[in-house]
Scaffold this motif. Structure first.
Motif, mmCIF file in Angstrom:
data_model
loop_
_atom_site.group_PDB
_atom_site.id
_atom_site.type_symbol
_atom_site.label_atom_id
_atom_site.label_comp_id
_atom_site.label_asym_id
_atom_site.label_seq_id
_atom_site.Cartn_x
_atom_site.Cartn_y
_atom_site.Cartn_z
ATOM 1 N N ASP A 5 -6.780 -1.278 9.887
ATOM 2 C CA ASP A 5 -5.906 -2.267 10.049
ATOM 3 C C ASP A 5 -5.149 -2.127 8.756
ATOM 4 O OD1 ASP A 5 -6.516 -2.658 12.962
ATOM 5 O OD2 ASP A 5 -8.389 -4.857 12.046
ATOM 6 N N GLN A 6 -5.809 -2.007 7.651
ATOM 7 C CA GLN A 6 -5.271 -1.974 6.460
ATOM 8 C C GLN A 6 -4.118 -0.556 6.289
ATOM 9 O OE1 GLN A 6 -7.611 -1.963 2.686
ATOM 10 N NE2 GLN A 6 -10.075 -2.376 4.170
ATOM 11 N N LEU A 7 -4.720 0.268 7.054
ATOM 12 C CA LEU A 7 -3.502 1.214 7.280
ATOM 13 C C LEU A 7 -2.356 0.927 7.433
ATOM 14 C CD1 LEU A 7 -3.147 4.017 5.817
ATOM 15 C CD2 LEU A 7 -4.098 5.296 8.253
ATOM 16 N N ALA A 8 -2.415 0.541 8.863
ATOM 17 C CA ALA A 8 -1.449 -0.020 9.558
ATOM 18 C C ALA A 8 -0.470 -1.347 8.462
ATOM 19 C CB ALA A 8 -2.164 -0.178 10.960
ATOM 20 N N ALA A 9 -1.260 -2.458 8.096
ATOM 21 C CA ALA A 9 -0.715 -2.861 7.644
ATOM 22 C C ALA A 9 0.607 -2.255 5.891
ATOM 23 C CB ALA A 9 -1.555 -4.119 6.748
ATOM 24 N N ILE A 10 -0.148 -1.058 5.375
ATOM 25 C CA ILE A 10 0.113 -0.946 4.340
ATOM 26 C C ILE A 10 1.865 0.397 5.402
ATOM 27 C CG2 ILE A 10 0.239 1.293 3.158
ATOM 28 C CD1 ILE A 10 -2.648 0.928 2.513
ATOM 29 N N GLU A 11 1.265 0.895 6.270
ATOM 30 C CA GLU A 11 2.561 1.125 6.854
ATOM 31 C C GLU A 11 4.352 0.440 7.178
ATOM 32 O OE1 GLU A 11 1.503 2.833 10.772
ATOM 33 O OE2 GLU A 11 3.011 4.535 10.821
ATOM 34 N N SER A 12 3.531 -0.276 7.959
ATOM 35 C CA SER A 12 4.330 -1.462 7.887
ATOM 36 C C SER A 12 5.050 -2.299 7.236
ATOM 37 C CB SER A 12 3.920 -2.356 9.352
ATOM 38 O OG SER A 12 3.142 -3.528 8.815
ATOM 39 N N ALA A 13 4.706 -2.530 5.649
ATOM 40 C CA ALA A 13 4.910 -2.959 4.961
ATOM 41 C C ALA A 13 5.951 -1.731 3.710
ATOM 42 C CB ALA A 13 4.240 -2.940 3.610
ATOM 43 N N ALA A 14 5.661 -0.714 4.390
ATOM 44 C CA ALA A 14 6.234 0.679 3.454
ATOM 45 C C ALA A 14 7.358 0.701 4.352
ATOM 46 C CB ALA A 14 5.461 1.865 3.409
ATOM 47 N N LEU A 15 7.130 0.993 5.860
ATOM 48 C CA LEU A 15 8.178 0.747 6.769
ATOM 49 C C LEU A 15 9.413 0.227 5.905
ATOM 50 C CD1 LEU A 15 7.301 2.652 9.784
ATOM 51 C CD2 LEU A 15 8.317 3.794 7.964
ATOM 52 N N ALA A 16 9.233 -1.259 6.364
ATOM 53 C CA ALA A 16 9.845 -2.405 5.479
ATOM 54 C C ALA A 16 10.854 -2.498 4.559
ATOM 55 C CB ALA A 16 9.041 -3.996 5.646
ATOM 56 N N SER A 17 9.823 -1.756 3.204
ATOM 57 C CA SER A 17 10.818 -1.657 2.327
ATOM 58 C C SER A 17 11.538 -0.859 2.228
ATOM 59 C CB SER A 17 9.349 -2.077 1.034
ATOM 60 O OG SER A 17 9.124 -0.728 0.677
ATOM 61 N N LEU A 18 11.163 0.436 2.660
ATOM 62 C CA LEU A 18 12.396 1.731 2.825
ATOM 63 C C LEU A 18 12.907 1.489 3.139
ATOM 64 C CD1 LEU A 18 11.918 4.552 2.236
ATOM 65 C CD2 LEU A 18 11.423 4.875 4.384
ATOM 66 N N HIS A 19 13.378 0.426 4.301
ATOM 67 C CA HIS A 19 14.758 0.377 4.624
ATOM 68 C C HIS A 19 15.828 -0.713 4.306
ATOM 69 C CE1 HIS A 19 16.506 -1.019 8.495
ATOM 70 N NE2 HIS A 19 17.458 -1.675 7.982
ATOM 71 N N ASP A 20 15.261 -1.517 2.904
ATOM 72 C CA ASP A 20 15.895 -1.970 2.265
ATOM 73 C C ASP A 20 16.738 -0.592 0.598
ATOM 74 O OD1 ASP A 20 15.879 -3.916 3.398
ATOM 75 O OD2 ASP A 20 14.274 -4.508 2.307
ATOM 76 N N ILE A 21 15.796 0.450 0.437
ATOM 77 C CA ILE A 21 16.273 0.883 -0.586
ATOM 78 C C ILE A 21 17.565 1.809 -0.753
ATOM 79 C CG2 ILE A 21 15.321 2.833 -1.432
ATOM 80 C CD1 ILE A 21 12.858 2.622 -1.172
ATOM 81 N N THR A 22 18.194 1.417 -1.437
ATOM 82 C CA THR A 22 19.592 2.612 -1.186
ATOM 83 C C THR A 22 19.994 3.361 -2.720
ATOM 84 O OG1 THR A 22 20.976 0.421 -2.713
ATOM 85 C CG2 THR A 22 20.544 0.017 -0.603
ATOM 86 N N THR A 23 18.831 3.286 -3.637
ATOM 87 C CA THR A 23 19.237 4.194 -4.752
ATOM 88 C C THR A 23 18.076 5.510 -4.480
ATOM 89 O OG1 THR A 23 17.493 2.784 -6.126
ATOM 90 C CG2 THR A 23 20.059 2.157 -5.903
#
Ligand code: PHE
Length: 348
Positions: A5-23
């Motif tokens: 579950d922790q791994l899944a939480a990290i994955e979804s947090a990672a994907l969410a923050s990646l989405h906003d990255i522009t630089t």
């Protein structure tokens, strides 16, 4: 929370923050936060050892799958960010190739310089060397040695700019003609033969008008040696006129007077603008005055260091501005040195 579950939480947090990255910088930071050696996934994987042996393979596979998914998402985002950066660079560095060019203005030779060079080239072909002599002269050289004493009426022909000198000192002036160059040239060569032209500026204290300027050019010529005759003078000046105006140009020599030549003449050429039929430029005479000339006066030969019993010579003096005016039908000498580009650009 289980490790999965922790791994899944990290994955979804990672994907969410990646989405906003522009630089690129933020991308690099994201990668080390999640996928780096000390990143969240690496840290969590250290806890795999605490799992029951039977659970470990599935959990391990899950870790590999999440890493692969984040690597893939990273690569995709990186491509997008790079493409955006490139697009931005293209836009900000764009050149508008449809803009019209700005023409460079290139300097050209002044019409007086061009005609001076034409004249010197013609005389060079006839064996005359170019010589220069000073623009500031003594009264002696500009007048006395040329047979023009202080009380001579011919001084009226040359209104003079004098330079202030202490009382009693020799009078110094701006040369009124290039003829003092005759004395300089003869003294530098006597008793050997001399054949030079002396182009340069002259100055007269004139009422400036369409035909008179305070500063103008002259080209002086002098040839001294043995057996130099008046026909040498005629041949030289006719040869000059033919080279300047074209062979077949009609010329004539009129008697004239200069204190430093005897006999003295004036060279006329047929008016090139009306072919001799008479016009405003030739004042309806059909002829244009081109040069003063004559045989060097015996006194002047002596002043130059030659014995007039053995040597003889001829001299001439002409005005390149006048020659240019006649060639192009220019009706006002003041155009030459007014600095008006509209005039100068007609000679490029
Ligand atoms: N120096 C004369 C002038 O200024 C021209 C000239 C030169 C005449 C040489 C004869 C010989 O008018």
């Amino acid at each position: 929370m289980s490790i999965i579950d922790q791994l899944a939480a990290i994955e979804s947090a990672a994907l969410a923050s990646l989405h906003d990255i522009t630089t690129i910088d933020a991308l690099t930071a994201w990668k080390s936060d999640y996928l780096g050696k000390t990143g969240l996934i690496a840290k969590l994987s250290r806890e795999l050892g605490a799992l029951a042996a039977a659970d470990r393979p599935a959990a391990g596979q899950r870790f590999n799958a999440v890493r692969a998914s984040l690597d893939g998402a990273f690569a995709e985002r990186e491509a997008t960010v790079n493409a955006a950066a490139q697009g931005h660079a293209f836009a900000s560095e764009a050149l508008d190739v449809t803009l019209p060019g700005r023409p460079l203005t290139v300097g050209r030779l002044h019409p007086s310089t061009r005609v001076l060079r034409m004249i010197t080239n013609i005389f060079a072909e006839m064996g005359f060397q170019v010589w220069e002599s000073p623009e500031v002269e003594t009264d002696t050289l500009n007048f006395e040695l040329l047979n023009i004493p202080a009380d001579h009426p011919a001084r009226d022909m040359w209104d003079t700019f004098y330079i202030e000198t202490p009382p009693g000192a020799e009078k110094v002036l701006l040369r009124t003609h290039t003829s003092p160059g005759q004395i300089h040239a003869m003294r530098a060569h006597a008793p050997n033969p001399v054949r030079v032209i002396l182009p340069g500026k002259c100055f007269r204290y004139e009422q400036v008008s369409t035909r008179h300027e305070m500063m103008f050019h002259q080209v002086e010529g002098i040839a001294v040696g043995t057996n130099i005759t008046f026909s040498d003078l005629k041949g030289t000046l006719i040869g000059f006129a033919e080279r300047l105006y074209g062979s077949g140009i009609k010329t004539r020599f009129r008697p004239s007077y200069f204190p430093f030549t005897e006999p003295s003449v004036e060279l006329d050429v047929e008016c090139i603008l009306c072919s001799g039929t008479g016009c405003r430029i030739c004042k309806h005479s059909g002829w244009l005055e081109v040069s003063g000339a004559g045989m060097v006066h015996p006194d002047v030969l002596r002043n130059g260091g030659y014995d007039p019993a053995i040597y003889s010579g001829f001299a001439f003096g002409m005005g390149p501005e006048r020659i240019t005016m006649l060639r192009h039908g220019i009706d006002d000498i003041r155009w030459f040195f007014s600095g008006d580009e509209r005039f100068l650009q007609q000679f490029i």
